[in-house]
Design an enzyme around this catalytic site. Sequence first.
Site, mmCIF file in Angstrom:
data_model
loop_
_atom_site.group_PDB
_atom_site.id
_atom_site.type_symbol
_atom_site.label_atom_id
_atom_site.label_comp_id
_atom_site.label_asym_id
_atom_site.label_seq_id
_atom_site.Cartn_x
_atom_site.Cartn_y
_atom_site.Cartn_z
ATOM 1 N N PHE A 171 -13.608 2.772 5.295
ATOM 2 C CA PHE A 171 -12.586 2.170 4.666
ATOM 3 C C PHE A 171 -12.530 2.979 3.546
ATOM 4 O O PHE A 171 -13.354 3.079 2.505
ATOM 5 C CB PHE A 171 -13.191 0.639 4.421
ATOM 6 C CG PHE A 171 -12.304 0.005 3.784
ATOM 7 C CD1 PHE A 171 -11.137 -0.801 4.531
ATOM 8 C CD2 PHE A 171 -12.083 -0.166 2.116
ATOM 9 C CE1 PHE A 171 -10.386 -1.551 3.934
ATOM 10 C CE2 PHE A 171 -11.013 -1.153 1.826
ATOM 11 C CZ PHE A 171 -10.303 -1.698 2.596
ATOM 12 N N ASP A 177 -4.316 2.291 11.503
ATOM 13 C CA ASP A 177 -5.913 2.263 11.877
ATOM 14 C C ASP A 177 -5.879 1.898 13.184
ATOM 15 O O ASP A 177 -5.890 2.677 14.204
ATOM 16 C CB ASP A 177 -6.322 1.101 10.481
ATOM 17 C CG ASP A 177 -7.829 0.909 10.949
ATOM 18 O OD1 ASP A 177 -8.388 1.759 11.333
ATOM 19 O OD2 ASP A 177 -8.236 -0.403 10.468
ATOM 20 N N GLY A 182 0.840 -1.165 -0.151
ATOM 21 C CA GLY A 182 -0.027 -0.055 -0.200
ATOM 22 C C GLY A 182 0.846 1.331 0.018
ATOM 23 O O GLY A 182 0.390 2.353 -0.634
ATOM 24 N N ARG A 203 -5.880 0.673 -6.285
ATOM 25 C CA ARG A 203 -4.431 1.321 -5.611
ATOM 26 C C ARG A 203 -3.948 2.365 -6.638
ATOM 27 O O ARG A 203 -3.386 3.150 -6.154
ATOM 28 C CB ARG A 203 -3.350 0.380 -5.693
ATOM 29 C CG ARG A 203 -3.698 -0.827 -4.749
ATOM 30 C CD ARG A 203 -2.226 -1.670 -4.573
ATOM 31 N NE ARG A 203 -2.368 -3.243 -3.823
ATOM 32 C CZ ARG A 203 -2.549 -3.092 -2.225
ATOM 33 N NH1 ARG A 203 -2.225 -2.197 -1.876
ATOM 34 N NH2 ARG A 203 -2.622 -4.447 -2.246
ATOM 35 N N GLU A 248 4.350 4.102 5.783
ATOM 36 C CA GLU A 248 3.140 3.281 5.753
ATOM 37 C C GLU A 248 1.930 3.853 5.186
ATOM 38 O O GLU A 248 2.090 5.129 4.964
ATOM 39 C CB GLU A 248 2.864 2.812 7.410
ATOM 40 C CG GLU A 248 1.735 2.066 7.420
ATOM 41 C CD GLU A 248 1.682 0.685 6.919
ATOM 42 O OE1 GLU A 248 1.605 0.630 5.721
ATOM 43 O OE2 GLU A 248 1.444 -0.171 7.662
ATOM 44 N N ASP A 249 1.198 3.123 4.659
ATOM 45 C CA ASP A 249 -0.177 3.794 4.014
ATOM 46 C C ASP A 249 -1.058 4.332 5.028
ATOM 47 O O ASP A 249 -1.354 5.340 4.931
ATOM 48 C CB ASP A 249 -0.813 2.793 3.161
ATOM 49 C CG ASP A 249 -1.209 1.296 3.663
ATOM 50 O OD1 ASP A 249 -0.938 1.302 4.823
ATOM 51 O OD2 ASP A 249 -1.968 0.724 2.764
ATOM 52 N N ASP A 298 -5.755 -0.566 -1.316
ATOM 53 C CA ASP A 298 -6.604 -1.232 -1.838
ATOM 54 C C ASP A 298 -8.074 -1.523 -1.447
ATOM 55 O O ASP A 298 -8.053 -1.686 -0.379
ATOM 56 C CB ASP A 298 -5.821 -2.737 -2.450
ATOM 57 C CG ASP A 298 -5.796 -3.534 -1.222
ATOM 58 O OD1 ASP A 298 -5.468 -3.124 -0.017
ATOM 59 O OD2 ASP A 298 -6.373 -4.669 -1.431
ATOM 60 N N LYS A 357 -6.199 6.801 11.066
ATOM 61 C CA LYS A 357 -7.537 6.968 11.454
ATOM 62 C C LYS A 357 -7.647 7.004 12.933
ATOM 63 O O LYS A 357 -7.772 5.943 13.623
ATOM 64 C CB LYS A 357 -8.258 5.525 10.905
ATOM 65 C CG LYS A 357 -8.950 5.744 9.678
ATOM 66 C CD LYS A 357 -9.614 4.374 9.784
ATOM 67 C CE LYS A 357 -9.744 3.847 7.966
ATOM 68 N NZ LYS A 357 -10.205 2.394 8.071
HETATM 69 P P1 5GP Z 1 -3.796 -1.679 11.705
HETATM 70 O O1 5GP Z 1 -2.984 -2.744 12.007
HETATM 71 O O2 5GP Z 1 -3.473 -0.349 12.009
HETATM 72 O O3 5GP Z 1 -5.359 -1.620 11.962
HETATM 73 O O4 5GP Z 1 -4.211 -1.817 10.096
HETATM 74 C C1 5GP Z 1 -2.927 -1.546 9.065
HETATM 75 C C2 5GP Z 1 -3.210 -2.015 7.878
HETATM 76 O O5 5GP Z 1 -4.652 -2.456 7.597
HETATM 77 C C3 5GP Z 1 -2.834 -1.030 6.757
HETATM 78 O O6 5GP Z 1 -1.408 -1.093 6.521
HETATM 79 C C4 5GP Z 1 -3.866 -1.409 5.906
HETATM 80 O O7 5GP Z 1 -3.297 -2.191 5.061
HETATM 81 C C5 5GP Z 1 -5.092 -2.017 6.484
HETATM 82 N N1 5GP Z 1 -6.160 -0.947 6.457
HETATM 83 C C6 5GP Z 1 -6.602 -0.529 7.560
HETATM 84 N N2 5GP Z 1 -7.629 0.465 7.176
HETATM 85 C C7 5GP Z 1 -7.699 0.556 5.943
HETATM 86 C C8 5GP Z 1 -8.521 1.329 5.029
HETATM 87 O O8 5GP Z 1 -9.569 2.091 5.241
HETATM 88 N N3 5GP Z 1 -8.364 1.146 3.725
HETATM 89 C C9 5GP Z 1 -7.566 -0.131 3.229
HETATM 90 N N4 5GP Z 1 -7.516 -0.137 1.985
HETATM 91 N N5 5GP Z 1 -6.874 -0.525 3.981
HETATM 92 C C10 5GP Z 1 -6.739 -0.431 5.225
#
Ligand code: 5GP
Length: 188
Positions: free
Chosen positions: A154, A105, A45, A167, A101-102, A161, A133
């Site tokens: 989301f 969350d 991402g 993407r 990082e993208d 993606d 977020k």
């Molecule tokens: P976390 O561990 O912080 O909950 O999630 C991290 C990963 O979840 C990100 O690197 C991404 O790949 C995916 N992710 C979390 N939220 C989103 C979102 O709103 N859209 C997309 N496409 N991926 C997300």
Amino acid sequence: MDMRDDVLEVLVSAEEIQKRTAELGEEIGRDYGDRNPLLICVLRGAVVFLSDLMRSIPVHVMVDFMGVSSYGGTNMDSSGVIKITRDVDTNIAHHDVIIVEDIVDTGLTMKALVDLLNTRGPSSIAICTFLSKPQRRKVDVDIRYCGFEVPNKFVIGYGLDYDENYRNLPFVGVLKPEVYEKRKEEKG
Ligand code: 5GP
């Protein structure tokens, strides 16, 4: 078929992204000077973000890639236990690392990644995330550089993606609900 027709709402435009990545690049340049940091891009991402960000950093940087997926998580939710699908080639000991990082969350993925990299003796680790977020956070993550905060939705585009698609959208947006319904039906 134009994939932009699937987008319900644009949250961050291509112009806003361009302006912000340029600012972040300048800031990183000022903060690191001649320390030659290593940018570790989290696949897949963050590739689009990395590509714009690194070209707006005016000092020397190195680049490496790490593939991370979350165990037992789904595309829409992470589990907090990470699997390294591709490791960096660089020995990061005594390097100043910037994780690119993208999106952060819940923060679970980033926390696990920072903990892992810290075992390898880097001089420092900073997090640079395109999106955050904050409403979804489950663990505290110290983000040094953040492109944009987004609401609890989301999001797709600019590297992010849904089911490996979208993407290549140049902006960040939210998909129409029927896109998910249709994809679910197709997959049975
Ligand atoms: P976390 O561990 O912080 O909950 O999630 C991290 C990963 O979840 C990100 O690197 C991404 O790949 C995916 N992710 C979390 N939220 C989103 C979102 O709103 N859209 C997309 N496409 N991926 C997300």
